[in-house]
Design an enzyme around this catalytic site. Structure first.
Site, PDB file in Angstrom:
ATOM      1  N   TYR A   1       0.860  -1.182   0.000  1.00 50.23           N
ATOM      2  CA  TYR A   1       0.000   0.000   0.000  1.00 50.23           C
ATOM      3  C   TYR A   1       0.894   1.230   0.000  1.00 50.23           C
ATOM      4  O   TYR A   1       1.526   1.548   1.001  1.00 50.23           O
ATOM      5  CB  TYR A   1      -0.910  -0.029   1.233  1.00 50.23           C
ATOM      6  CG  TYR A   1      -1.925   1.079   1.319  1.00 50.23           C
ATOM      7  CD1 TYR A   1      -2.178   1.954   0.263  1.00 50.23           C
ATOM      8  CD2 TYR A   1      -2.669   1.253   2.491  1.00 50.23           C
ATOM      9  CE1 TYR A   1      -3.122   2.948   0.359  1.00 50.23           C
ATOM     10  CE2 TYR A   1      -3.619   2.246   2.601  1.00 50.23           C
ATOM     11  CZ  TYR A   1      -3.834   3.101   1.531  1.00 50.23           C
ATOM     12  OH  TYR A   1      -4.775   4.095   1.641  1.00 50.23           O
TER      13      TYR A   1
ATOM     14  N   LYS B   1      -1.541  -1.450  -3.990  1.00 43.22           N
ATOM     15  CA  LYS B   1      -2.617  -0.475  -3.891  1.00 43.22           C
ATOM     16  C   LYS B   1      -1.959   0.893  -3.962  1.00 43.22           C
ATOM     17  O   LYS B   1      -1.223   1.284  -3.054  1.00 43.22           O
ATOM     18  CB  LYS B   1      -3.394  -0.637  -2.582  1.00 43.22           C
ATOM     19  CG  LYS B   1      -4.449   0.437  -2.391  1.00 43.22           C
ATOM     20  CD  LYS B   1      -5.087   0.378  -1.005  1.00 43.22           C
ATOM     21  CE  LYS B   1      -6.052   1.534  -0.805  1.00 43.22           C
ATOM     22  NZ  LYS B   1      -6.609   1.579   0.575  1.00 43.22           N
TER      23      LYS B   1
END
Length: 287
Positions: free
Chosen positions: A126, A154
């Site tokens: 992330y 992400k």
């Protein structure tokens, strides 16, 4: 996925199961990420996190992939959370860039590698420098892509060109981590979205992905335009967790308040959100 709370601030596990089923069965999300920032992970305990994963798995079974947030700014703690999520039965891990510490790129590489080595689960990195203070640089992503269990990113960094370079050089699957850029990410070959607005327009986002992947780009653009007011109302007003919970209440899926240091939406913010949801075609069930 937000984390539902009872009126006295405890995790509402009945509502957790109900929300998970709603997101999969009615909103057409094919995966759920729990214990992320939108799930208020900074204020849930390790025990609560484990019970949330178990409750979501009980609710959705094999109808969706359940990914557990396991990232902190402490590598040893992140490793323990990864092992805990694996024991609970999670299908994958979301691991955020360590925040506040501002580690160098070598520190990021060793942190992510340590968490990926801790279990047999696939890992989604992330990348969100707006919260963590440090981006995962291209050269670091190229190194991390060589790890057999680091399979996805992400991206909430918004550097579309840098991401396209990584995608062309690796097998990493990129997911939009910024609902404002969902359609733009699809144009670069993103696999999908890790969405906050998917709490209430998940079916529309799933349709956008299908249309774009089938080459029906103009129709995908039409869906993007349709849900744009919803993105505005949830993401650009008071923050994702706050406004997502308010929106869920408006569509008849109450999930309670947020925990401090977050605070619930004001009356003005709720009125603005309501107008945005109506403009986006969301059917409201509250008064």
């Amino acid at each position: 996925m937000v984390t539902p709370f009872t009126p006295d601030g405890e995790v509402d596990y009945v509502a957790v199961r109900r929300l998970a089923a709603y997101l999969v069965d009615e909103q057409h999300n094919d995966g759920l990420i729990v214990n992320g920032t939108t799930g208020e992970s900074p204020t849930t305990s390790d025990e609560e996190k484990q019970r949330i994963v178990s409750a979501v798995l009980e609710a959705v079974g094999d109808r969706a992939t359940v990914v557990a947030g396991a990232g902190t700014n402490d590598t040893r703690h992140s490793v323990e959370l990864a092992k805990q999520a694996a024991r609970a039965g999670a299908h994958g891990l979301l691991v955020v860039t360590p925040y506040y510490n501002k580690p160098p790129q070598e520190g990021l590489y060793q942190h992510f590698t340590a968490v990926a080595d801790a279990t047999d689960l696939p890992v989604m990195l992330y990348d969100i420098p707006g919260r963590s203070g440090v981006p995962i640089k291209t050269e670091t992503l190229l190194r991390l892509a060589q790890h057999e269990r680091i399979v996805a990113v992400k991206d909430a960094k918004g550097d579309l060109f840098a991401a396209s370079q990584v995608m062309s050089a690796t097998d990493l699957a990129f997911y939009s981590g910024d609902d404002l850029l969902n359609l733009a990410w699809l144009s670069l070959g993103a696999a999908g979205f890790v969405s906050v607005v998917g709490h209430v327009v998940g079916a529309e986002l799933a349709r956008m992905i299908r249309l774009h992947k089938n080459g029906e780009v103009s129709q995908a653009l039409a869906v993007h335009s349709q849900v744009a007011p919803v993105v505005d109302g949830i993401m650009l007003r008071a923050g994702g967790a706050i406004m997502a919970k308010a929106a869920l209440s408006m569509v008849g899926v109450p999930v309670g308040s947020v925990r401090l240091p977050l605070v619930d939406a004001t009356e003005t913010q709720i009125a603005e959100l309501r107008a945005c949801l109506v403009a986006g075609g969301v059917k409201l069930t509250d008064a």
